[in-house]
Design a protein around this motif. Structure first.
Motif, PDB file in Angstrom:
ATOM      1  N   ILE A 191       0.854  -1.187   0.000  1.00 62.46           N
ATOM      2  CA  ILE A 191       0.000   0.000   0.000  1.00 62.46           C
ATOM      3  C   ILE A 191       0.892   1.239   0.000  1.00 62.46           C
ATOM      4  O   ILE A 191       1.648   1.464   0.942  1.00 62.46           O
ATOM      5  CB  ILE A 191      -0.940   0.018   1.225  1.00 62.46           C
ATOM      6  CG1 ILE A 191      -1.814  -1.236   1.249  1.00 62.46           C
ATOM      7  CG2 ILE A 191      -1.819   1.284   1.210  1.00 62.46           C
ATOM      8  CD1 ILE A 191      -2.638  -1.400   2.521  1.00 62.46           C
ATOM      9  N   GLN A 192       0.813   2.007  -1.056  1.00 59.04           N
ATOM     10  CA  GLN A 192       1.583   3.244  -1.178  1.00 59.04           C
ATOM     11  C   GLN A 192       0.684   4.384  -0.703  1.00 59.04           C
ATOM     12  O   GLN A 192      -0.104   4.942  -1.452  1.00 59.04           O
ATOM     13  CB  GLN A 192       2.045   3.452  -2.616  1.00 59.04           C
ATOM     14  CG  GLN A 192       3.082   4.549  -2.784  1.00 59.04           C
ATOM     15  CD  GLN A 192       3.665   4.575  -4.180  1.00 59.04           C
ATOM     16  OE1 GLN A 192       3.761   3.538  -4.843  1.00 59.04           O
ATOM     17  NE2 GLN A 192       4.052   5.745  -4.646  1.00 59.04           N
ATOM     18  N   LEU A 193       0.825   4.710   0.558  1.00 61.70           N
ATOM     19  CA  LEU A 193      -0.098   5.620   1.240  1.00 61.70           C
ATOM     20  C   LEU A 193       0.428   7.049   1.152  1.00 61.70           C
ATOM     21  O   LEU A 193       1.256   7.463   1.964  1.00 61.70           O
ATOM     22  CB  LEU A 193      -0.230   5.173   2.701  1.00 61.70           C
ATOM     23  CG  LEU A 193      -1.301   5.831   3.556  1.00 61.70           C
ATOM     24  CD1 LEU A 193      -2.685   5.372   3.159  1.00 61.70           C
ATOM     25  CD2 LEU A 193      -1.052   5.513   5.029  1.00 61.70           C
ATOM     26  N   ASP A 194      -0.055   7.784   0.147  1.00 57.62           N
ATOM     27  CA  ASP A 194       0.370   9.183   0.024  1.00 57.62           C
ATOM     28  C   ASP A 194       1.884   9.334  -0.014  1.00 57.62           C
ATOM     29  O   ASP A 194       2.446  10.224   0.631  1.00 57.62           O
ATOM     30  CB  ASP A 194      -0.197  10.021   1.177  1.00 57.62           C
ATOM     31  CG  ASP A 194      -1.475  10.728   0.776  1.00 57.62           C
ATOM     32  OD1 ASP A 194      -1.716  10.859  -0.434  1.00 57.62           O
ATOM     33  OD2 ASP A 194      -2.222  11.163   1.653  1.00 57.62           O
ATOM     34  N   PHE A 218      -7.295   8.045  -6.370  1.00 56.68           N
ATOM     35  CA  PHE A 218      -6.781   9.407  -6.247  1.00 56.68           C
ATOM     36  C   PHE A 218      -7.077  10.032  -4.890  1.00 56.68           C
ATOM     37  O   PHE A 218      -6.229  10.694  -4.283  1.00 56.68           O
ATOM     38  CB  PHE A 218      -7.346  10.320  -7.351  1.00 56.68           C
ATOM     39  CG  PHE A 218      -7.126  11.752  -7.004  1.00 56.68           C
ATOM     40  CD1 PHE A 218      -5.851  12.309  -7.083  1.00 56.68           C
ATOM     41  CD2 PHE A 218      -8.152  12.521  -6.490  1.00 56.68           C
ATOM     42  CE1 PHE A 218      -5.618  13.609  -6.668  1.00 56.68           C
ATOM     43  CE2 PHE A 218      -7.926  13.822  -6.090  1.00 56.68           C
ATOM     44  CZ  PHE A 218      -6.659  14.373  -6.181  1.00 56.68           C
ATOM     45  N   MET A 219      -8.280   9.860  -4.369  1.00 54.73           N
ATOM     46  CA  MET A 219      -8.678  10.539  -3.141  1.00 54.73           C
ATOM     47  C   MET A 219      -7.836  10.039  -1.964  1.00 54.73           C
ATOM     48  O   MET A 219      -7.765   8.843  -1.726  1.00 54.73           O
ATOM     49  CB  MET A 219     -10.159  10.319  -2.856  1.00 54.73           C
ATOM     50  CG  MET A 219     -11.094  10.911  -3.907  1.00 54.73           C
ATOM     51  SD  MET A 219     -11.217   9.872  -5.398  1.00 54.73           S
ATOM     52  CE  MET A 219     -12.179   8.489  -4.784  1.00 54.73           C
ATOM     53  N   GLY A 220      -7.213  10.985  -1.241  1.00 53.11           N
ATOM     54  CA  GLY A 220      -6.360  10.567  -0.133  1.00 53.11           C
ATOM     55  C   GLY A 220      -5.659  11.721   0.533  1.00 53.11           C
ATOM     56  O   GLY A 220      -4.510  11.593   0.950  1.00 53.11           O
ATOM     57  N   GLU A 270     -10.774  13.276   6.993  1.00 53.76           N
ATOM     58  CA  GLU A 270     -12.217  13.067   7.048  1.00 53.76           C
ATOM     59  C   GLU A 270     -12.688  11.967   6.098  1.00 53.76           C
ATOM     60  O   GLU A 270     -13.817  11.472   6.228  1.00 53.76           O
ATOM     61  CB  GLU A 270     -12.956  14.369   6.707  1.00 53.76           C
ATOM     62  CG  GLU A 270     -12.810  15.473   7.733  1.00 53.76           C
ATOM     63  CD  GLU A 270     -11.556  16.327   7.526  1.00 53.76           C
ATOM     64  OE1 GLU A 270     -11.399  17.333   8.235  1.00 53.76           O
ATOM     65  OE2 GLU A 270     -10.733  15.975   6.645  1.00 53.76           O
ATOM     66  N   LEU A 271     -11.842  11.577   5.164  1.00 52.02           N
ATOM     67  CA  LEU A 271     -12.210  10.495   4.256  1.00 52.02           C
ATOM     68  C   LEU A 271     -12.547   9.211   5.006  1.00 52.02           C
ATOM     69  O   LEU A 271     -13.348   8.396   4.532  1.00 52.02           O
ATOM     70  CB  LEU A 271     -11.079  10.232   3.261  1.00 52.02           C
ATOM     71  CG  LEU A 271     -10.940  11.247   2.121  1.00 52.02           C
ATOM     72  CD1 LEU A 271      -9.601  11.078   1.416  1.00 52.02           C
ATOM     73  CD2 LEU A 271     -12.093  11.122   1.139  1.00 52.02           C
ATOM     74  N   PHE A 272     -11.941   9.020   6.175  1.00 52.55           N
ATOM     75  CA  PHE A 272     -12.193   7.789   6.925  1.00 52.55           C
ATOM     76  C   PHE A 272     -13.522   7.819   7.669  1.00 52.55           C
ATOM     77  O   PHE A 272     -13.880   6.847   8.341  1.00 52.55           O
ATOM     78  CB  PHE A 272     -11.010   7.488   7.842  1.00 52.55           C
ATOM     79  CG  PHE A 272      -9.795   7.078   7.068  1.00 52.55           C
ATOM     80  CD1 PHE A 272      -9.671   5.786   6.592  1.00 52.55           C
ATOM     81  CD2 PHE A 272      -8.816   8.000   6.740  1.00 52.55           C
ATOM     82  CE1 PHE A 272      -8.578   5.408   5.821  1.00 52.55           C
ATOM     83  CE2 PHE A 272      -7.717   7.636   5.971  1.00 52.55           C
ATOM     84  CZ  PHE A 272      -7.609   6.335   5.512  1.00 52.55           C
TER      85      PHE A 272
END
Length: 257
Positions: free
Chosen positions: A85-88, A229-231, A235-237
């Motif tokens: 997982i390439q997290l940001d 794309f969204m990340g 608040e996304l969580f």
């Protein structure tokens, strides 16, 4: 009758060997590697993502290792993991060894990749040249611009039959995002699962690219892969559609969906 006897023997063997069920459960585990940014303006997203990922791992019986740079990445290191997982984390500052290892990882079909947001920050940044292979991996795109003051927008699911989009409404609202634009749409080179409707930007913005995919997979690689794309915003969580999308993506690239 024969099947019943075998079932009874299996149950009895588990009483004799207390670790039997644990061993069977252990076989369903997979290991995930999370590459994350430990600073900058995406730090709040990282801080929200880690506890969410940790809970998902506990609830779903897999394990996670975290790294905050690519120094450890080589071919032997990546062989440990079924999910990356390439997290940001951007596609630059990687060493030649780490780049080659990741390319082999995506070509060998033995692991899967989920990339978020910053993974398409493709271009020449901070003195680093663009990683051409990664640009091709992302559909041949290059970063051009973004909405620095953010906008909400509606995301439309385009492929409702894909395992990654299962349980997600046909459209959903993202309340705060930067909405990158690229030099072209990646659509001709990737399988698009979702796109953003730029006419729903609130507030409106002149920074638009027309056809604007935001979730896709590149079917030209043996290893399953999803880019979301969204990340940016933590608040996304709190957005069920988004968390369902991310959860589905992790399990799909792991071969569990």
């Amino acid at each position: 009758m024969k099947n019943s006897t075998l079932y009874i023997l299996l149950i009895l063997s588990c009483f004799i060997q207390p670790n039997c069920l644990a061993q069977k459960q252990k076989k369903s585990h997979f290991k995930a590697l999370v590459l994350y940014e430990n600073g900058g303006h995406h730090l709040d997203f990282t801080k929200a993502a880690k506890p969410w990922l940790n809970k998902l791992a506990i609830d779903s019986s897999f394990t996670i290792d975290y790294i905050e740079n690519t120094k450890a990445i080589n071919e032997a290191f990546l062989k440990q993991y079924q999910v990356f997982i390439q997290l940001d984390y951007p596609p630059y500052t990687w060493s030649e060894e780490s780049m080659q290892a990741f390319q082999k990882y995506m070509n060998n079909g033995k692991g899967g990749w989920v990339g978020l947001h910053h993974a398409t920050l493709l271009g020449e940044f901070d003195g680093y040249p663009m990683w051409k292979w990664f640009s091709d991996f992302m559909g041949g795109i290059q970063f051009v611009n973004y909405i620095p003051d953010f906008a909400s927008a509606k995301v439309n699911i385009e492929d409702k039959s894909h395992p990654v989009t299962k349980g997600i409404p046909s459209d959903f609202l993202i309340k705060k995002e930067e909405w990158y634009i690229y030099d072209k749409s990646p659509r001709s080179n990737v399988h698009v699962l979702a796109s953003v409707d730029e006419s729903t930007y609130e507030p409106d913005s002149k920074i638009k690219m027309g056809d604007h995919p935001v979730v896709w997979t590149n079917d030209h690689f043996k290893s399953r892969n999803i880019y979301i794309f969204m990340g940016h915003a933590p608040e996304l969580f709190e957005n069920e559609a988004y968390t369902t999308l991310l959860r589905n993506s992790i399990f799909w690239v792991a071969g569990r969906k």
